[in-house]
Design a protein around this motif. Sequence first.
Motif, PDB file in Angstrom:
ATOM      1  N   LEU A 147      73.646  20.333  -8.463  1.00 23.31           N
ATOM      2  CA  LEU A 147      72.755  19.193  -8.435  1.00 23.31           C
ATOM      3  C   LEU A 147      72.562  18.432  -9.736  1.00 23.31           C
ATOM      4  O   LEU A 147      71.808  17.255 -10.022  1.00 23.31           O
ATOM      5  CB  LEU A 147      71.128  19.891  -8.332  1.00 23.31           C
ATOM      6  N   ASP A 148      73.542  18.332 -10.458  1.00 22.54           N
ATOM      7  CA  ASP A 148      73.811  17.411 -11.695  1.00 22.54           C
ATOM      8  C   ASP A 148      73.785  15.592 -11.329  1.00 22.54           C
ATOM      9  O   ASP A 148      73.026  15.013 -12.086  1.00 22.54           O
ATOM     10  CB  ASP A 148      74.998  17.430 -12.481  1.00 22.54           C
ATOM     11  N   LYS A 165      63.765  14.251  -7.371  1.00 23.00           N
ATOM     12  CA  LYS A 165      64.189  14.047  -5.878  1.00 23.00           C
ATOM     13  C   LYS A 165      64.355  15.406  -5.091  1.00 23.00           C
ATOM     14  O   LYS A 165      64.766  16.297  -5.580  1.00 23.00           O
ATOM     15  CB  LYS A 165      65.551  13.397  -5.785  1.00 23.00           C
ATOM     16  N   PRO A 166      63.603  15.342  -4.103  1.00 25.16           N
ATOM     17  CA  PRO A 166      63.815  16.411  -2.904  1.00 25.16           C
ATOM     18  C   PRO A 166      65.084  16.596  -2.452  1.00 25.16           C
ATOM     19  O   PRO A 166      65.698  15.983  -2.354  1.00 25.16           O
ATOM     20  CB  PRO A 166      62.870  16.196  -1.915  1.00 25.16           C
ATOM     21  N   VAL A 167      65.517  17.879  -2.399  1.00 24.42           N
ATOM     22  CA  VAL A 167      66.974  18.211  -1.983  1.00 24.42           C
ATOM     23  C   VAL A 167      66.919  19.360  -0.812  1.00 24.42           C
ATOM     24  O   VAL A 167      66.087  20.114  -0.758  1.00 24.42           O
ATOM     25  CB  VAL A 167      67.692  18.935  -3.118  1.00 24.42           C
ATOM     26  N   PRO A 212      68.018  23.014 -15.472  1.00 28.72           N
ATOM     27  CA  PRO A 212      67.414  23.710 -16.749  1.00 28.72           C
ATOM     28  C   PRO A 212      65.743  23.396 -16.596  1.00 28.72           C
ATOM     29  O   PRO A 212      65.105  24.111 -17.207  1.00 28.72           O
ATOM     30  CB  PRO A 212      67.842  22.806 -17.974  1.00 28.72           C
ATOM     31  N   ASP A 213      65.271  22.651 -15.619  1.00 27.65           N
ATOM     32  CA  ASP A 213      64.102  22.323 -15.790  1.00 27.65           C
ATOM     33  C   ASP A 213      63.306  22.742 -14.397  1.00 27.65           C
ATOM     34  O   ASP A 213      63.494  22.310 -13.319  1.00 27.65           O
ATOM     35  CB  ASP A 213      63.516  20.958 -15.973  1.00 27.65           C
ATOM     36  N   THR A 261      78.976  22.401  -0.926  1.00 28.74           N
ATOM     37  CA  THR A 261      78.934  20.557  -0.688  1.00 28.74           C
ATOM     38  C   THR A 261      77.629  19.872  -1.224  1.00 28.74           C
ATOM     39  O   THR A 261      76.524  20.370  -0.402  1.00 28.74           O
ATOM     40  CB  THR A 261      79.468  20.279   0.460  1.00 28.74           C
ATOM     41  N   LEU A 262      77.420  18.850  -1.925  1.00 27.35           N
ATOM     42  CA  LEU A 262      76.470  18.007  -2.070  1.00 27.35           C
ATOM     43  C   LEU A 262      76.733  16.705  -1.306  1.00 27.35           C
ATOM     44  O   LEU A 262      77.692  16.119  -1.515  1.00 27.35           O
ATOM     45  CB  LEU A 262      76.223  17.808  -3.699  1.00 27.35           C
TER      46      LEU A 262
END
Length: 159
Positions: free
Chosen positions: A45-46, A52-54, A70-71, A139-140
């Motif tokens: 998710l970098d 943002k919703p994923v 990290p958050d 896959t993103l």
Amino acid sequence: NPSGPLWPAVQVQNIARKLGKPRLAVQIESYLSYQKRAYTGMGILDPVPYGKPVGVLIRQVTPVANLWRPDWRRHRIDYVHEADPAKFVSGKSEWLVVSGNAKEMFPAAYDAYTHLAGWQMVKQMTYLPTLREGPEIWTLYHRATAVAKQDVIDGDKAQ
């Protein structure tokens, strides 16, 4: 807990090899593989902007703690394996993660989500969420900015 070991497993494995204890070294290798499992989702998710919703199409028992790091407030993760792809497309999510095992776990959803019109692949990473099944590619996807949400939905209906 292999993902946070309190003992130096790699060093013990090296010592076991040096002392001619190959069975012990092999047993420790399994333990080290469990450590790799803890990194499932790290880095995928970098590219996603903060907040943002994923949508994620993954097996629910898959370790996904790294999707929030990290958050822990960074993203809202929505499991979409039972969601209607047309509703997902018309929603707020512009990002989608599809795991490698989703093809076997949710074949219809996998086919629908990996063939969304107007979405593009951004990144792929390999993880080891289960030792039994081995590594899998995640896959993103991102909604293409040039395609309006309604065009995507209408395009899906036309097919």
